[in-house]
Design a protein around this motif. Structure first.
Motif, PDB file in Angstrom:
ATOM      1  N   ARG A 144      -1.090  -1.617  -4.720  1.00 19.16           N
ATOM      2  CA  ARG A 144      -1.925  -0.110  -4.977  1.00 19.16           C
ATOM      3  C   ARG A 144      -1.667   0.798  -4.332  1.00 19.16           C
ATOM      4  NH1 ARG A 144      -4.875   1.586  -0.490  1.00 19.16           N
ATOM      5  NH2 ARG A 144      -6.383   3.024  -1.787  1.00 19.16           N
ATOM      6  N   ASN A 199      -6.819  -0.717  -7.715  1.00 16.74           N
ATOM      7  CA  ASN A 199      -7.880   0.274  -6.928  1.00 16.74           C
ATOM      8  C   ASN A 199      -9.126   0.717  -7.651  1.00 16.74           C
ATOM      9  OD1 ASN A 199      -6.176   1.639  -4.659  1.00 16.74           O
ATOM     10  ND2 ASN A 199      -5.147   2.772  -6.176  1.00 16.74           N
ATOM     11  N   PRO A 203      -9.803   1.194  -2.130  1.00 16.46           N
ATOM     12  CA  PRO A 203      -8.971   0.106  -2.470  1.00 16.46           C
ATOM     13  C   PRO A 203     -10.347  -0.481  -4.013  1.00 16.46           C
ATOM     14  CG  PRO A 203      -8.751   0.373   0.142  1.00 16.46           C
ATOM     15  CD  PRO A 203      -9.846   1.345  -1.066  1.00 16.46           C
ATOM     16  N   SER A 204     -10.278  -1.079  -4.619  1.00 15.78           N
ATOM     17  CA  SER A 204     -10.355  -2.228  -5.647  1.00 15.78           C
ATOM     18  C   SER A 204     -11.456  -3.624  -4.755  1.00 15.78           C
ATOM     19  CB  SER A 204      -9.723  -2.872  -6.239  1.00 15.78           C
ATOM     20  OG  SER A 204     -10.105  -4.341  -6.834  1.00 15.78           O
ATOM     21  N   GLU A 216       0.750  -1.318   0.067  1.00 11.10           N
ATOM     22  CA  GLU A 216      -0.045  -0.126   0.040  1.00 11.10           C
ATOM     23  C   GLU A 216       1.410   0.939  -0.062  1.00 11.10           C
ATOM     24  OE1 GLU A 216      -4.312  -1.186   3.021  1.00 11.10           O
ATOM     25  OE2 GLU A 216      -2.150  -1.438   3.224  1.00 11.10           O
ATOM     26  N   THR A 248      -2.435   4.635  -2.562  1.00 10.52           N
ATOM     27  CA  THR A 248      -3.750   4.993  -1.498  1.00 10.52           C
ATOM     28  C   THR A 248      -3.965   6.900  -1.637  1.00 10.52           C
ATOM     29  OG1 THR A 248      -1.731   5.859   0.166  1.00 10.52           O
ATOM     30  CG2 THR A 248      -2.289   3.885   0.651  1.00 10.52           C
ATOM     31  N   THR A 290      -7.609   7.235  -2.945  1.00  5.47           N
ATOM     32  CA  THR A 290      -8.310   6.003  -3.786  1.00  5.47           C
ATOM     33  C   THR A 290      -8.895   5.530  -2.402  1.00  5.47           C
ATOM     34  OG1 THR A 290      -5.890   4.889  -3.702  1.00  5.47           O
ATOM     35  CG2 THR A 290      -5.865   6.694  -5.749  1.00  5.47           C
TER      36      THR A 290
END
Length: 981
Positions: free
Chosen positions: A629, A578, A640-641, A319, A631, A638
Motif C-alpha cells: 500500500r 487502501n 489502510p484497507s 508500506e 501511505t 491514505t
C-alpha cells in the motif's frame, strides 16, 4: 461419479490452486470409468480464464477426453431453449436515457443534464439486478416509503413508467434467469444420468444460485465452491443470519447458499484432501476477518493461534511513501521473479497502479500478461475520438485546435510530414499573436501570407472545422454520423480518400466497433444536444477495453481481483490495499436506498465489499504473498484497507504469539524492496562524480560587451535590477517567451485593455464635458475596446465591472491637478553621457500643469509601488522624469517636472504621488549611469533572480536558469560566455 445423497456441495480452501485441484479431483473420481466417460461430464465454470486453465491442465495430464466445458454466462445461448432474441444493452440504456431526459425536463431539480447517461446506466444496472434476483417492478412499487423522503416516492413512480420496457425476457439477465428456470424444469422432469458440475462460483448472483440449487439436486450433480473457510466455527456461521450486518464478510455468500439448499456447514465436504499452502496463515486471516464485533473472538481464539512469526514467514508488507514508490517496489519484485523463473501475479483493482508497474517493468523489457487489457479511452483512437467529440458544439480554441492537429492519428496517411511542419508554423503564430479562438478566415489569412504550400492545408482545416459550434439539438444518429465524418476527415488529411490509420490495429478495430454499434442503436436514442452527445460518448468509450495481440511474459501476470480464484502463481502481490481502492467504496444508488433494497430482497451495497473480501482471502492464502500500500497519495494520507488494518491490529494484540515481532519482520522484508527502489533511482557512484550530473549553480553569465543590449526601455531597467538574467535571455540570447497554449485572460491582458481605454478617453475628450458625461463616455469606450480586443465573454464582463468600480477614482485623479494631457508623436529617448547606451520609453500619460511644468502619470491595474519600492527598483517614472528634464522627449524639449503619480485602478483608491526636486533627479541620473556602466563591463554577470520581491515569483526564464537546482540563498557563479575579448 457420486453415490451420496443430494445436495452435493464440495469446496476447496483459500490458497488452493482451484483449477489444478478441480482437475485433479475430477480425474481421480473418474479413474475407474472408461476414458470416454469423461466426455459425458459437463463442467460449468465462471470465467473464460478459468476455462482456459482447466483445458491446459487436462492437456498436461496427457492424451484423453475432455469434459464439456461451459461458461455460466453462456447458458442462455442454447438454441434448444427457444429464448427471445437479446436486446443490445446499449439500446436499452439509450431508451432509458430518453425517458430520463423527459423526467429531468419535468423535474429539473432531480439531477443535472450532464448526468443523463450516468443515470440511464445506473437504472439499467438496477433493472438487470432485479431480473437477476427475480424481483419484479411491482415489488419495488409496492414498498412502503412513507417514512422516507419524497425522492424515493418519485423513484417508485418512474420505475412504474419504465417497467413495460422489461416486460419480455429480451435482456441478458432476464434471458439468463429464464434459461436457468427452463433447465431446472427440464432436469426435474428428466434428470440427466451424466455428471453436471458447477465450479468456481460463489453463487453471489440470484440466477447463479438458482442454477447451483438445481444442479446440486441432480442425481449426478455437484457444486465445487472456491475459497471456503473450513476454519470458521459454527457459531460464526450461525451469526451470519442478517445481511445488514454480515454482507461484507467474505464467507457470507456461502451462508446464503447453504440457506437456499437447507444444509449446514458440516455438510460441505473437501473436493480433494489437499492442504492449503499455509494452514496456519489461513487460520490467522480467518480470525482477522470475523464479522463485527470481533474483539471478544480475538481475545478467546487468538491465544489458540500458532506462532505468528512462522505463520507469516512467507508474508511481506510493503508500506511505500507514494504510489510511485509502491509501483517501483512491486516492479522490482516481479523482475526478480522473472529472473528466477518464479510464476508471479500482481492482483489489484487499481488500474493506475497496474499501469505504473507495467511502465516500470518496461525498463527491463518485461511485458506482463495483463488480464484486463488497456482502456479504449486511453488508446490512440480512443483519445482521438474523444478530442473530436469535444469539438462538437464548442467554439474552437487555439489549444483544442493544436491538440487535435498534433495527435498521431491526424493526417495519418501519406501527408503526415507536411502536416506536422505546417502545424509547427501555425502553433508559433497562435502562441505569438493568437487569436485565442481561431476561425476559418484567420487560418486562410495566415496561410495566404506564407510562401509555402500552407493554403491548401488551411483550406482543408477551414472546411472541416467550420460551423462546429453551431450544431443544433438533433437526433443521436446525426450526431454519430457527424462525429465519424469529422474524425475520418481529420485522420485522412489531404489524402483524397480513406481514413488514415484511425481504424487500424486492435485499438482502431475496437473504436470502429464502438462507433458502428452506436450508429446501429442511435435510432432508439432520441434527440441530443452536442454537449449531451459528448457526455454519452465519453461514458461509452470509458467502458471499452482493448486487448493487444502481444505475447506477455509467461511467468509475470497482472490480474483483477476475480482472477484470485484462478490462482496458480507461486508469488502473489496484493497491491493498492487502501480503503477506497481495495475494497472500493460502494457506488451511490440514485434509485433505491439501503433500506428499500433490503425490503425488496435486492443486493445490498456491502455485497461488493464482501466479494472483494473473499477475493482478498483467497489471494492472501497463496504460497508466498506480498501485500502493499502507499501511505500517501497525491492529495492526502491514505487509510489502510480494513482487512489489512484488522490483520495488523490482531497481530499487535498477540505479543504472546510473537505478533508484534512477526509484523516487524513483515515490514522489514517490505523495507528491503523499498530500499532497492530508492537505490534504483539514485545515481551510481561514478555518475555522482560526473560534473555534468551535478545540480546547476546560480548562473551569472558574462557575455562580451559588444553583445550586450545598447538600449533598454524604462520598464526593463527594473528588470535589469531585479532579474538581470531575464535581460540576458531576452536581448542577448534573443529568446522571446511564447504565450501558453491554453490562452486565458491574465493581468497583462487586462493592463493592455485598461491603458487602451484610458488613452482613447484622454485623446477624445470634448470641451466642457461634465463629470457625469465623462463617466458615461469612459464606460462606453471600455465596452468598445473590450468587444474589439477581448475574446473571452467572462473576462469582458468582469473587467468592465472592475473599471466601473474604479471609474470615480480615475475621474477624481484625472481632474485633481487641472493638467492638460499632451500627445507625443515620437517615443522618448535619452543617450547616456559617455556610454554607448540609450534609455527609451514613454509614460502612460504626460500632463502640462497650469504653471507649465510636467506631471508624469502611470496607471497600475494592480497595486501602485510605494516610495521605498520606487527608491530600490520601481524607477519607471523617476527615470522618465530624468528623461524629460534632460530633453529626452523631443516633442517637449528640456522640461521641468513637478511630480510623478502612480494611480492604482485595482480594488482600492490607490495613488502614490512624488514631488520631483533637482536632488532627486541628480540622484537617479547618477545611479542610472553607475548601473549601466557596471553592465557595460565584461566582469559583470547577469545574475538570475538577483533581487525579486518574493521567492515564489515566476519568471519567464526560470527553466533556462534551472531554478530549483539552486536556491535563492546560493551565491552566483559568474561564467564568461561567448567570444573572448
Amino acid at each position: 461419479m457420486f453415490s451420496a445423497e443430494t445436495p452435493r456441495i464440495f469446496a476447496l480452501p483459500p490458497g488452493a490452486d482451484f483449477p489444478a485441484e478441480l482437475v485433479g479431483g475430477l480425474i481421480t473420481r473418474m479413474a475407474d470409468q472408461p476414458p470416454q466417460a469423461m466426455a459425458r461430464v459437463t463442467l460449468y465454470l465462471n470465467t473464460a480464464r478459468m476455462a482456459r486453465r482447466v483445458r491446459d491442465l487436462f492437456a498436461s495430464h496427457g492424451a484423453g477426453f475432455l469434459p464439456r466445458l461451459r461458461l455460466l454466462g453462456d447458458l442462455a445461448q442454447d438454441p434448444s431453449l427457444g429464448l427471445p432474441p437479446l436486446v443490445s444493452p446499449l439500446r436499452r440504456r439509450l431508451q432509458m436515457a430518453e425517458l430520463i431526459a423527459k423526467l429531468l425536463d419535468a423535474q429539473p431539480d432531480l439531477a443535472p443534464r450532464a448526468a443523463l447517461y450516468d443515470l440511464a446506466d445506473s437504472l439499467a444496472n438496477l433493472m438487470d439486478e432485479m431480473q437477476g434476483e427475480g424481483v419484479s417492478t411491482e415489488t419495488i412499487t409496492a414498498l412502503d416509503v412513507s417514512s422516507h423522503s419524497k425522492h424515493w416516492e418519485r423513484t417508485q413512480t418512474f420505475l412504474r413508467i419504465v417497467a413495460p420496457l422489461f416486460s419480455d425476457a429480451t435482456d441478458a439477465e432476464a434471458r439468463q434467469r429464464l434459461a436457468v428456470q427452463q433447465c431446472a424444469q427440464r432436469w426435474q422432469a428428466a434428470p440427466p444420468d451424466d455428471p453436471i458440475l458447477i465450479a468456481g462460483s460463489t453463487g453471489s448472483r440470484g440466477t447463479t444460485a438458482l442454477l447451483m440449487q438445481a444442479v446440486a439436486a441432480l442425481p449426478q450433480g455437484a457444486v465445487i465452491l472456491p475459497g471456503f473457510d473450513f476454519d470458521t466455527p459454527g457459531s460464526v456461521w450461525q451469526a451470519m443470519d442478517d445481511a445488514l450486518t454480515a454482507e461484507d464478510h467474505p464467507q457470507y455468500r456461502f451462508r446464503h447458499l447453504m440457506d437456499l439448499l437447507q444444509i449446514n456447514p458440516t455438510e460441505i465436504k473437501p473436493w480433494r484432501d489437499t492442504a492449503p499452502p499455509d494452514p496456519d496463515r489461513n487460520r490467522l486471516i480467518s480470525l482477522s476477518l470475523r464479522p463485527a464485533p470481533v474483539t471478544d473472538q480475538w481475545l478467546v481464539e487468538g491465544p489458540d493461534l500458532p506462532d505468528l512469526a512462522a505463520a507469516t514467514a512467507n508474508l511481506t508488507l510493503i508500506e511505500a511513501a507514494s504510489p510511485r514508490a509502491e509501483a517501483l517496489a512491486i516492479a522490482l519484485v516481479l523482475r526478480e521473479a522473472a529472473e528466477n523463473g518464479v510464476k508471479a501475479a500482481l492482483i489489484t483493482p487499481d488500474r493506475n497502479l497496474t499501469r505504473q508497474v507495467a511502465a516500470a517493468l518496461d525498463r527491463w523489457a518485461i511485458l506482463p500478461d495483463d488480464s484486463a487489457g488497456r482502456p479504449l479511452a486511453l488508446s490512440a483512437p480512443g483519445r482521438f475520438l474523444r478530442h473530436t467529440a469535444a469539438l462538437l458544439g464548442q467554439r474552437l480554441t487555439a489549444d483544442a485546435l493544436l491538440t487535435i492537429l498534433k495527435h498521431p492519428l491526424t493526417a495519418s496517411g501519406t501527408t503526415r510530414g507536411p502536416h506536422l511542419l505546417l502545424t509547427r508554423y501555425l502553433e508559433m503564430k497562435l502562441r505569438k499573436t493568437g487569436p485565442a479562438f481561431p476561425t476559418a478566415p484567420d487560418l486562410l489569412e495566415w496561410a495566404a501570407a506564407r510562401s509555402d504550400d500552407a493554403l491548401p492545408w488551411a483550406q482543408f482545416l477551414a472546411t472541416t472545422l467550420q460551423n462546429l459550434d453551431q450544431i443544433p439539438h438533433q437526433p443521436l444518429a446525426d450526431h454519430v454520423a457527424q462525429h465519424r465524418a469529422l474524425s475520418e476527415a481529420l485522420a485522412r488529411g489531404l489524402d483524397p480518400a480513406g481514413s488514415g490509420a484511425l481504424w487500424e490495429k486492435a485499438a482502431g478495430i475496437a473504436a470502429l466497433e464502438l462507433m458502428e454499434t452506436l450508429a446501429a442503436e442511435a435510432p432508439y436514442g432520441g434527440s441530443f444536444s452536442a454537449a449531451e452527445y459528448h457526455d454519452l460518448f465519453e461514458a461509452l468509450v470509458n467502458k471499452g477495453e482493448v486487448r493487444e495481440p502481444v505475447q506477455g511474459h509467461p511467468n509475470i501476470m497482472i490480474w483483477g481481483t476475480l482472477e484470485a480464484r484462478v490462482q496458480g502463481a507461486d508469488l502473489v502481490i496484493l497491491g493498492g490495499l487502501n480503503d477506497g481502492i481495495w475494497p472500493k467504496l460502494p457506488e451511490p444508488d440514485p434509485w433505491l436506498n439501503r433500506a428499500m433494497r433490503k425490503k425488496a430482497a435486492l443486493l445490498l451495497p456491502e455485497r461488493q465489499i464482501g466479494l472483494s473480501a473473499h477475493d482478498y482471502q483467497q489471494a492472501i492464502a497463496a504460497p508466498r504473498v506480498i501485500v502493499s500500500r502507499a501511505t500517501r497519495n497525491a492529495e492526502a494520507e491514505t487509510v489502510p484497507s480494513r482487512w489489512l488494518n484488522r490483520l495488523m491490529n490482531l497481530m499487535e494484540g498477540l505479543p504472546q504469539k510473537n505478533g508484534k515481532q512477526a509484523l516487524g519482520q513483515m515490514r522489514a522484508r517490505g523495507n528491503h524492496w523499498l530500499a532497492l527502489a530508492r537505490a534504483l533511482e539514485q545515481p551510481m557512484p561514478e555518475q555522482t562524480a560526473d560534473p555534468r550530473l551535478q545540480p546547476a549553480k546560480r548562473p551569472a553569465p558574462q557575455p562580451p560587451v559588444a553583445a550586450r543590449p545598447p538600449k533598454l526601455s524604462l520598464t526593463n531597467i527594473e528588470r535589469l535590477i531585479r532579474d538581470p538574467y531575464a535581460i540576458y535571455a531576452r536581448y542577448i540570447l534573443r529568446l522571446n517567451p511564447l504565450d501558453p497554449l491554453h490562452q486565458t485572460p491574465d493581468a497583462r491582458d487586462r493592463g493592455i485593455i485598461v491603458h487602451e481605454v484610458l488613452e482613447r478617453f484622454v485623446k477624445t475628450r470634448p470641451p466642457n464635458e461634465t463629470r457625469a458625461e465623462a463617466r458615461i463616455r469612459l464606460l462606453d469606450l471600455a465596452r468598445i475596446v473590450l468587444a474589439e480586443d477581448t475574446p473571452f465573454p467572462a473576462a469582458r464582463a468582469l473587467w468592465l465591472a472592475k473599471l466601473d468600480r474604479a471609474a470615480d477614482h480615475f475621474l477624481t485623479q484625472d481632474s485633481k491637478h487641472q493638467g492638460t494631457a499632451l500627445a507625443l508623436e515620437t517615443q522618448g529617448a535619452l543617450k547616456l553621457d559617455g556610454l554607448d547606451f540609450t534609455l527609451f520609453g514613454t509614460p502612460d500619460r504626460i500632463d502640462r500643469l497650469p504653471d507649465g511644468r510636467l506631471h508624469l502619470i502611470d496607471y497600475k491595474t494592480g497595486t501602485a509601488p510605494k516610495a521605498a519600492q520606487q527608491k530600490q527598483y520601481a524607477k519607471q517614472l523617476l527615470l522618465a522624469a530624468v528623461m524629460a528634464d534632460r530633453g529626452g522627449f523631443a516633442d517637449l524639449g528640456p522640461s521641468d517636472v513637478a511630480k510623478i503619480s502612480y494611480i492604482g485602478l485595482g480594488s482600492g483608491e490607490d495613488v502614490v504621488e512624488t514631488d520631483i526636486t533637482d536632488a532627486i533627479l541628480t540622484e537617479h541620473w547618477e545611479k542610472l549611469l553607475a548601473l549601466i556602466a557596471r553592465y557595460l563591463r565584461r566582469s559583470t554577470g547577469y545574475t538570475a533572480r538577483r533581487a525579486l520581491f518574493e521567492t515564489r515569483h515566476a519568471g519567464d526564464y526560470d527553466h533556462l536558469s534551472r531554478f530549483g537546482e539552486w536556491e535563492m540563498s546560493d551565491r552566483a557563479a559568474p561564467e564568461a560566455v561567448g567570444e573572448p575579448e
